[in-house]
Write a protein that holds these residues in place. Structure first.
Motif, PDB file in Angstrom:
ATOM      1  N   TYR A 162      -2.378  -2.590   4.354  1.00  0.00           N
ATOM      2  CA  TYR A 162      -1.631  -1.379   4.014  1.00  0.00           C
ATOM      3  C   TYR A 162      -0.149  -1.686   4.153  1.00  0.00           C
ATOM      4  CZ  TYR A 162      -6.009   1.234   4.315  1.00  0.00           C
ATOM      5  OH  TYR A 162      -7.290   1.690   4.119  1.00  0.00           O
ATOM      6  N   SER A 163       0.583  -1.412   3.096  1.00  0.00           N
ATOM      7  CA  SER A 163       2.028  -1.616   3.064  1.00  0.00           C
ATOM      8  C   SER A 163       2.710  -0.274   3.275  1.00  0.00           C
ATOM      9  CB  SER A 163       2.431  -2.221   1.713  1.00  0.00           C
ATOM     10  OG  SER A 163       3.825  -2.229   1.552  1.00  0.00           O
ATOM     11  N   CYS A 164       3.557  -0.200   4.296  1.00  0.00           N
ATOM     12  CA  CYS A 164       4.213   1.058   4.652  1.00  0.00           C
ATOM     13  C   CYS A 164       5.711   0.952   4.383  1.00  0.00           C
ATOM     14  CB  CYS A 164       3.958   1.375   6.126  1.00  0.00           C
ATOM     15  SG  CYS A 164       4.769   2.880   6.717  1.00  0.00           S
ATOM     16  N   SER A 165       6.278   2.010   3.837  1.00  0.00           N
ATOM     17  CA  SER A 165       7.703   2.001   3.508  1.00  0.00           C
ATOM     18  C   SER A 165       8.596   2.176   4.728  1.00  0.00           C
ATOM     19  CB  SER A 165       8.014   3.102   2.485  1.00  0.00           C
ATOM     20  OG  SER A 165       7.724   4.385   3.043  1.00  0.00           O
ATOM     21  N   ARG A 210       5.710   6.134   2.353  1.00  0.00           N
ATOM     22  CA  ARG A 210       4.708   5.717   1.382  1.00  0.00           C
ATOM     23  C   ARG A 210       3.760   4.725   2.054  1.00  0.00           C
ATOM     24  NH1 ARG A 210       5.392   9.387  -2.731  1.00  0.00           N
ATOM     25  NH2 ARG A 210       7.608   9.541  -3.248  1.00  0.00           N
ATOM     26  N   ARG A 253       0.653   2.159   0.870  1.00  0.00           N
ATOM     27  CA  ARG A 253      -0.076   1.612  -0.270  1.00  0.00           C
ATOM     28  C   ARG A 253      -1.116   0.597   0.201  1.00  0.00           C
ATOM     29  NH1 ARG A 253       2.344  -1.543  -4.008  1.00  0.00           N
ATOM     30  NH2 ARG A 253       3.913  -2.278  -2.519  1.00  0.00           N
ATOM     31  N   LYS A 254      -2.286   0.655  -0.380  1.00  0.00           N
ATOM     32  CA  LYS A 254      -3.318  -0.333  -0.104  1.00  0.00           C
ATOM     33  C   LYS A 254      -3.111  -1.500  -1.064  1.00  0.00           C
ATOM     34  CE  LYS A 254      -8.228  -0.224   1.098  1.00  0.00           C
ATOM     35  NZ  LYS A 254      -9.462   0.623   1.038  1.00  0.00           N
ATOM     36  N   ILE A 255      -2.935  -2.705  -0.523  1.00  0.00           N
ATOM     37  CA  ILE A 255      -2.627  -3.868  -1.352  1.00  0.00           C
ATOM     38  C   ILE A 255      -3.555  -5.025  -0.989  1.00  0.00           C
ATOM     39  CG2 ILE A 255      -0.203  -3.189  -1.575  1.00  0.00           C
ATOM     40  CD1 ILE A 255       0.481  -5.398   0.473  1.00  0.00           C
ATOM     41  N   GLU A 306       6.662  -2.753   4.276  1.00  0.00           N
ATOM     42  CA  GLU A 306       6.678  -3.361   2.954  1.00  0.00           C
ATOM     43  C   GLU A 306       7.749  -4.430   2.820  1.00  0.00           C
ATOM     44  OE1 GLU A 306       7.320  -0.049   0.381  1.00  0.00           O
ATOM     45  OE2 GLU A 306       9.471   0.104   0.830  1.00  0.00           O
TER      46      GLU A 306
END
Length: 267
Positions: A65-68, A53, A55-57, A36
């Protein structure tokens, strides 16, 4: 269609990632799972001390997909959560903002770390990096132009890997582009230099009179021909280094002196 996992260490919004995406979409089904935010120089580190986390963005109308977590986290999350264990046919990492030549980079780069993580999980991989000018901070326009050129040069390498795989005994490729690319820029096969920079520590004083430090590097003047560093900085060529994940010394290396010493300690 071939399944391609695309990641990086600069972050999911970075120009180099999407420049690669634009050429990869012609070669297969591309899934983007990337950090991310910037996770440069984290090597192969993974996140064990806190939750991750995913998240699909949308980025410019494209799904990602954004990964923390780190680049290695991204590969693991992609395989286990996005692909649900079925895995991609190829993992591509980059294009990194800055070169990743020499073993100094191999053991520290998040870009290369993602490729190595993929190999350890059983997937062929390639890491791509673009060298930046040493004398100035590149503009956003320059970055977009050069990343587009680098992605075009990356396309035939990836196409070859999808069709033919990697040479026997090779686990991943580490590819570095010089900061000036033209249609005539040539590809060369190289070995990894041991060092590209001389490590430097710069001491400064904060407003309270206490010292703090910046780590930096000075480009070596004794770069050895045949290495990735020499190809990128001297020949201005595209370096392709064939890499193995097993860094153990070859079996024919003589380690008898060490064994004899250890045995003597028990006598």
């Amino acid at each position: 269609m071939k399944k391609i996992l695309l990641t990086n260490d600069d972050g999911v919004l970075k120009t180099g990632l999407w420049a690669l995406h634009d050429v990869l979409k012609d070669l297969g089904e591309v899934t983007v799972v990337a950090p991310e935010s910037m996770r440069s120089a984290v090597g192969m580190s993974i996140t064990l001390h806190k939750p991750l986390r995913l998240r699909k963005i949308r980025v410019g109308g494209k799904i990602a997909y954004s990964c923390s977590g780190t680049p290695s986290d991204c590969v693991i999350m992609a395989v286990r959560q996005v692909y649900r264990g079925k895995g991609p046919d190829l993992v591509v990492s980059g294009i990194n903002e800055g070169n990743n030549v020499s073993l100094q980079s191999v053991y520290g780069s998040g870009t290369i770390g993602a490729a190595i993580r993929a190999c350890l999980m059983g997937y062929p991989a390639a890491a791509f990096s673009l060298s930046l000018p040493e004398d100035r901070v590149p503009s956003a326009e320059w970055m977009k132009t050069m990343m587009t050129k680098a992605a075009a040069k990356a396309k035939p390498i990836i196409s070859y890997m999808l069709e033919h795989g990697l040479p026997p005994g090779v686990d991943y490729l580490n590819i570095n582009f010089p900061h000036e690319l033209t249609d005539s820029t040539r590809y060369v096969i190289t070995r990894a230099a041991r060092n590209r920079y001389k490590e430097q520590v710069e001491e400064r004083i904060d407003p309270r009179g206490k010292p703090y430090y910046w780590l930096k590097g000075e480009l070596r003047s004794d770069l050895e021909p045949g290495t990735d560093a020499y190809a990128v900085f001297v020949e201005k060529a595209i370096s392709i280094t064939l890499m193995k994940t097993d860094t153990s010394a070859a079996i024919d290396v003589d380690g008898s002196a060490l064994l004899d010493y250890l045995k003597s300690l028990r006598e």
